[in-house]
Design a protein around this motif. Structure first.
Motif, mmCIF file in Angstrom:
data_model
loop_
_atom_site.group_PDB
_atom_site.id
_atom_site.type_symbol
_atom_site.label_atom_id
_atom_site.label_comp_id
_atom_site.label_asym_id
_atom_site.label_seq_id
_atom_site.Cartn_x
_atom_site.Cartn_y
_atom_site.Cartn_z
ATOM 1 N N PRO A 136 0.829 -1.207 0.000
ATOM 2 C CA PRO A 136 0.000 0.000 0.000
ATOM 3 C C PRO A 136 0.861 1.255 0.000
ATOM 4 O O PRO A 136 2.013 1.234 0.440
ATOM 5 N N VAL A 137 0.313 2.353 -0.509
ATOM 6 C CA VAL A 137 1.058 3.615 -0.554
ATOM 7 C C VAL A 137 1.455 4.050 0.855
ATOM 8 O O VAL A 137 2.610 4.360 1.131
ATOM 9 N N ASN A 138 0.504 4.074 1.789
ATOM 10 C CA ASN A 138 0.789 4.413 3.185
ATOM 11 C C ASN A 138 0.887 3.121 3.992
ATOM 12 O O ASN A 138 -0.014 2.764 4.742
ATOM 13 N N HIS A 139 2.019 2.412 3.820
ATOM 14 C CA HIS A 139 2.140 1.066 4.382
ATOM 15 C C HIS A 139 2.272 1.060 5.898
ATOM 16 O O HIS A 139 1.764 0.173 6.572
ATOM 17 N N GLY A 140 2.955 2.043 6.467
ATOM 18 C CA GLY A 140 3.087 2.124 7.922
ATOM 19 C C GLY A 140 3.877 0.992 8.552
ATOM 20 O O GLY A 140 3.718 0.724 9.757
ATOM 21 N N LEU A 141 4.725 0.305 7.796
ATOM 22 C CA LEU A 141 5.515 -0.791 8.376
ATOM 23 C C LEU A 141 6.555 -0.244 9.352
ATOM 24 O O LEU A 141 7.273 0.697 9.036
ATOM 25 N N HIS A 142 6.639 -0.857 10.526
ATOM 26 C CA HIS A 142 7.606 -0.457 11.546
ATOM 27 C C HIS A 142 7.982 -1.692 12.358
ATOM 28 O O HIS A 142 7.407 -2.779 12.146
ATOM 29 N N PRO A 143 8.937 -1.620 13.285
ATOM 30 C CA PRO A 143 9.379 -2.816 14.016
ATOM 31 C C PRO A 143 8.267 -3.558 14.749
ATOM 32 O O PRO A 143 8.371 -4.771 14.969
ATOM 33 N N ASP A 144 7.195 -2.875 15.143
ATOM 34 C CA ASP A 144 6.028 -3.525 15.754
ATOM 35 C C ASP A 144 6.435 -4.431 16.923
ATOM 36 O O ASP A 144 6.119 -5.625 16.960
ATOM 37 N N LYS A 145 7.134 -3.864 17.909
ATOM 38 C CA LYS A 145 7.676 -4.643 19.018
ATOM 39 C C LYS A 145 6.611 -5.358 19.846
ATOM 40 O O LYS A 145 6.894 -6.384 20.483
ATOM 41 N N ASP A 146 5.401 -4.840 19.857
ATOM 42 C CA ASP A 146 4.332 -5.477 20.625
ATOM 43 C C ASP A 146 3.530 -6.468 19.794
ATOM 44 O O ASP A 146 2.575 -7.079 20.298
ATOM 45 N N GLY A 147 3.894 -6.642 18.528
ATOM 46 C CA GLY A 147 3.160 -7.547 17.658
ATOM 47 C C GLY A 147 3.439 -9.009 17.959
ATOM 48 O O GLY A 147 4.363 -9.363 18.703
ATOM 49 N N LYS A 148 2.647 -9.884 17.344
ATOM 50 C CA LYS A 148 2.779 -11.324 17.541
ATOM 51 C C LYS A 148 3.970 -11.853 16.740
ATOM 52 O O LYS A 148 4.112 -11.552 15.561
ATOM 53 N N ASP A 149 4.819 -12.652 17.399
ATOM 54 C CA ASP A 149 5.987 -13.228 16.734
ATOM 55 C C ASP A 149 5.559 -14.258 15.693
ATOM 56 O O ASP A 149 4.533 -14.933 15.833
ATOM 57 N N CYS A 184 13.181 -4.902 0.026
ATOM 58 C CA CYS A 184 14.225 -4.305 0.862
ATOM 59 C C CYS A 184 13.649 -3.780 2.169
ATOM 60 O O CYS A 184 14.283 -3.879 3.225
ATOM 61 N N LEU A 185 12.424 -3.263 2.107
ATOM 62 C CA LEU A 185 11.763 -2.764 3.317
ATOM 63 C C LEU A 185 11.470 -3.912 4.285
ATOM 64 O O LEU A 185 11.787 -3.836 5.472
ATOM 65 N N CYS A 186 10.887 -4.990 3.776
ATOM 66 C CA CYS A 186 10.534 -6.126 4.640
ATOM 67 C C CYS A 186 11.766 -6.854 5.160
ATOM 68 O O CYS A 186 11.714 -7.467 6.232
ATOM 69 N N SER A 187 12.873 -6.795 4.418
ATOM 70 C CA SER A 187 14.086 -7.491 4.855
ATOM 71 C C SER A 187 14.704 -6.844 6.088
ATOM 72 O O SER A 187 15.531 -7.456 6.764
ATOM 73 N N ARG A 188 14.298 -5.622 6.419
ATOM 74 C CA ARG A 188 14.832 -4.944 7.593
ATOM 75 C C ARG A 188 14.335 -5.561 8.897
ATOM 76 O O ARG A 188 14.890 -5.298 9.966
ATOM 77 N N ASN A 247 10.619 4.646 9.872
ATOM 78 C CA ASN A 247 9.966 5.045 11.123
ATOM 79 C C ASN A 247 10.849 4.837 12.348
ATOM 80 O O ASN A 247 10.609 5.436 13.391
ATOM 81 N N LEU A 248 11.859 3.967 12.217
ATOM 82 C CA LEU A 248 12.680 3.629 13.371
ATOM 83 C C LEU A 248 13.791 4.639 13.609
ATOM 84 O O LEU A 248 13.977 5.119 14.723
ATOM 85 N N ASP A 249 14.552 4.978 12.567
ATOM 86 C CA ASP A 249 15.720 5.847 12.754
ATOM 87 C C ASP A 249 15.678 7.116 11.898
ATOM 88 O O ASP A 249 16.635 7.869 11.870
ATOM 89 N N ARG A 250 14.565 7.318 11.176
ATOM 90 C CA ARG A 250 14.358 8.518 10.361
ATOM 91 C C ARG A 250 15.370 8.652 9.225
ATOM 92 O O ARG A 250 15.600 9.744 8.711
ATOM 93 N N LYS A 251 15.970 7.539 8.808
ATOM 94 C CA LYS A 251 16.869 7.577 7.661
ATOM 95 C C LYS A 251 16.071 7.522 6.366
ATOM 96 O O LYS A 251 14.987 6.933 6.320
ATOM 97 N N SER A 252 16.624 8.126 5.336
ATOM 98 C CA SER A 252 15.972 8.163 4.034
ATOM 99 C C SER A 252 16.390 6.949 3.206
ATOM 100 O O SER A 252 17.352 6.254 3.528
#
Length: 340
Positions: free
Chosen positions: A193-206, A234-238, A288-293
């Motif tokens: 999606p355009v606004n995917h919002g993917l982030h580390p999601d530390k509280d998410g289910k493993d 590349c985004l998901c591989s992070r 979203n984690l380190d604000r790098k481009s």
């Protein structure tokens, strides 16, 4: 296993000898699966994919046919120049010479010297038969005869070659969906999606790390010919160190997108233009984690896309202008390599 050892004997890979004093032999073992790195991505020695795509782009431009060769037991053809001793293979020891070891005459799988030995053997043969080696890409070999040219690109045990004269060639002579049980899944028109919002999601289910990394590895392999999924892969591989359910959903969407777009790929048409064009772009603070481009870039020969990149920048940019300059600098490095 017996067939493998018979191949060793046929090619005179080793000789059974007494171990010299003060020498430590290298242990041997049978390997029945692909070797993977810490991300469970299959480890392969390979030439730069850009070099192969440049080869194919040039082939389409000048209009010659491309052939492929696969060399069986490739490393066994590499000649060793130093003394190397290995223990006898488990389960196949000589009962009459149980304490003897094998002295290698040819390269063997698993040794660091093996790819180098094979390449040296092959390149020596090509150079002695009128080929010149590429000054920048040492896996490219060129032979000219009159107004004709023969190109040979080597990548481990595979060789692709083509010529403006087919006689010179004669002389030289996806499915990941079933693996992850997604044959019956619905499809998507876009990989993310355009606004995917993917982030580390530390509280998410493993989720299963091994499964997630395996899926990422498969997708990274596909990015060699599918630039449309480069960014999202590349985004998901992070998130491979601690993947969550939200990340798995994003990865599965990529597979569903691929299922709906199976025929998308690279098209190298035969047209006159071979002008070089390059583009770069960057987002600003997209992580979203380190604000790098993230920098992006692509390079064309005529209308033929031969190289593309997508990588998170190593530093934090303080403006959109700085992020764009970093992307442009990265693009210039790629441009210089292709020009050379």
């Amino acid at each position: 296993m017996q067939e493998e050892l018979s191949q060793f004997q046929k090619l005179h890979v080793w000789d059974l000898v007494d171990l010299p004093g003060g020498v430590q032999p290298i242990g041997t073992k049978w390997v029945f699966k692909c070797k993977t790195d810490d991300r469970h991505v299959v480890v392969k020695n390979k030439a730069r994919l850009e070099g192969i795509r440049l080869f194919l782009a040039y082939a389409s431009y000048v209009g010659f046919k491309v052939y492929q060769l696969d060399v069986k037991s490739v490393f066994l053809y590499g000649k060793f120049h130093e003394e190397v001793y290995v223990t006898q293979p488990p389960g196949f020891e000589d009962p009459h010479n149980i304490n003897k070891v094998y002295k290698l005459d040819k390269a063997l799988y698993g040794l660091h010297q093996a790819p180098r030995a094979w390449y040296e053997t092959l390149s020596k043969h090509l150079l002695s038969n009128g080929f010149d080696r590429g000054q920048i890409d040492s896996t490219l070999f060129i032979r000219k005869a009159g107004g004709d040219i023969l190109l040979v690109q080597v990548y481990v045990d595979d060789i692709i070659f083509g010529s403006t004269n087919e006689e010179m060639c004669r002389e030289f002579e996806q499915d990941f969906l079933s693996k992850y049980k997604m044959n019956d899944s619905s499809t998507y028109g876009t990989p993310i999606p355009v606004n995917h919002g993917l982030h580390p999601d530390k509280d998410g289910k493993d989720v299963d790390c091994k499964l997630y990394r395996g899926m990422i590895g498969s997708l990274l392999y596909l990015t060699a010919s599918r630039p449309d999924i480069m960014f999202v892969v590349c985004l998901c591989s992070r998130f491979q160190s601690q993947p969550k359910e939200s990340h798995m959903i994003a990865v599965k969407r990529i597979f569903r997108y691929l299922k709906g777009k199976p025929r998308l790929g690279l098209w190298y048409s035969k047209q006159q233009s071979f002008n070089f064009k390059a583009y770069t772009d960057s987002n600003y603070g997209g992580c979203n984690l380190d604000r790098k481009s993230t920098s992006g870039g692509c390079q064309f020969l005529g209308d033929r896309l031969v190289s593309w990149q997508c990588k998170k920048q190593s530093t934090v940019s303080v403006s959109t202008c700085e992020a764009e300059y970093i992307a442009a600098a990265s693009g210039c490095s790629q441009i210089l390599w292709i020009h050379q």
